[in-house]
Design an enzyme around this catalytic site. Structure first.
Site, PDB file in Angstrom:
ATOM      1  N   ARG A   1      -3.217  -1.254  -8.025  1.00  0.00           N
ATOM      2  CA  ARG A   1      -4.484  -0.747  -7.509  1.00  0.00           C
ATOM      3  C   ARG A   1      -4.503   0.764  -7.726  1.00  0.00           C
ATOM      4  NH1 ARG A   1      -4.650  -1.154  -1.471  1.00  0.00           N
ATOM      5  NH2 ARG A   1      -5.095  -3.363  -1.777  1.00  0.00           N
TER       6      ARG A   1
ATOM      7  N   ASP B   1       0.827  -1.202   0.000  1.00  0.00           N
ATOM      8  CA  ASP B   1       0.000   0.000   0.000  1.00  0.00           C
ATOM      9  C   ASP B   1       0.867   1.260   0.000  1.00  0.00           C
ATOM     10  OD1 ASP B   1      -2.200  -1.594   0.058  1.00  0.00           O
ATOM     11  OD2 ASP B   1      -2.833  -1.070   2.083  1.00  0.00           O
TER      12      ASP B   1
END
Length: 327
Positions: free
Chosen positions: A177, A129
């Protein structure tokens, strides 16, 4: 002002510590899948039953000690084992700062390498992330080094950054993502207006769908989702090239509907005691998020904004009272 308020709360270490102690009592239980691995696995299996895969985040904030980072690593390794043992359709999302990026780069790299290695043994993907801008380049560096050894790693591109297209092109052969961005960043490096962010987000989605390896489209915005549906149909992009993603507890009906329509769908499943910073960022991220959880968190007579703010205030008061008692 509201965004700034919740972002400030998310970064308050005193409130974060108090939240760990007092548990999920301010409404976060509707958007956090429990505080332990067993509860998280139960939530994952329930989603799997509806044809929804999951990416699992062991929540953590403000990690500046090696022992805390090591504890987080061991917990994530247990999550990987639990996913495998339960034959769950899930993979891992992790934050480098939870694993020691603010302590020492090499220390963090070794921690993440151990996680990626374990995941690779089960053919499991690991998403690294992205956090705020100051951690962005070190995170890319981690990805660069790990991808020389493993092919089961990817990361996140945040659309509000001016250089997002440049980064996307550099990492086009990775599973990516795409998000709009959840942190408060200055105007010199990030778009500030929602229209500009949305426009760049759509641009990035289209480019990566046409040129990238695999695209995870992380949004609750039905207008963007409908745009993507039309775009993939027009360009004959197969379903196995992309997925939609949403956060656990948000727009549940739409999550189920997209999966029912045959689209790949992945729910971001956060769990753990360290939920406070995550929850406050979700409230700061976009005003609509307040509306998305209002029916689950508050009753109809409760004002949403005041309810959450009051919860944060109460948490702060509880903490102060405990400190006074210790004196």
């Amino acid at each position: 002002m509201l965004k700034d308020f919740f972002m400030a709360l998310s970064q308050n270490q005193l409130l974060n510590s108090a939240a760990k102690k007092y548990g999920l009592k301010l409404g976060a239980q509707s958007v956090v899948a429990g505080t332990n691995i067993d509860e998280a696995i139960k939530s994952i299996k329930e989603l799997n039953a509806h044809g929804i895969s999951c990416t699992v985040d062991n929540l953590g904030e403000f990690v500046y000690k090696e022992e805390e980072a090591n504890e987080a690593k061991e917990q994530i390794l247990k999550v990987i084992e639990a996913i495998h043992a339960n034959n769950a359709d899930a993979h891992i999302s992790l934050k480098p700062t939870q694993l020691g990026l603010d302590i020492d780069y090499s220390f963090c790299l070794n921690n993440i390498r151990e996680i990626v290695h374990k995941a690779s043994q089960y053919n499991m993907f690991v998403n690294i992330d992205m956090e705020d801008f100051k951690h962005l380049q070190p995170t890319f560096d981690l990805l660069d080094e790990l991808s020389m050894e493993y092919d089961n790693v990817g990361t996140v591109i945040q659309a509000y950054f001016h250089k997002a297209q440049e980064w996307l092109e550099k990492y086009q052969n990775y599973r990516i993502r795409l998000v709009k961005g959840a942190y408060k960043e200055p105007a010199e490096i990030a778009y500030q207006d929602k229209k500009d962010i949305d426009a760049n987000y759509i641009k990035l989605i289209e480019w990566h769908l046409l040129n990238g390896k695999f695209t995870s489209i992380a949004t609750h915005d039905h207008r963007i989702i409908n745009h993507v549906k039309q775009f993939v149909k027009k360009h004959n992009i197969p379903n196995d090239k992309f997925e939609f993603q949403m956060l656990y507890g948000f727009r549940k009906d739409m999550q189920l509907q997209l999966a029912k329509e045959g689209y790949n769908f992945c729910t971001y499943v956060p769990f753990g005691n360290d939920w406070y910073g995550y929850f406050m960022r979700r409230l700061a991220e976009r005003p609509q998020n307040l509306n998305l959880v209002v029916k689950q968190v508050f009753n109809k007579k409760t004002n949403t904004i005041l309810g959450v703010a009051a919860g944060a205030f109460i948490l702060g008061r509880l903490t102060k009272d405990q400190k006074k008692k210790r004196k």
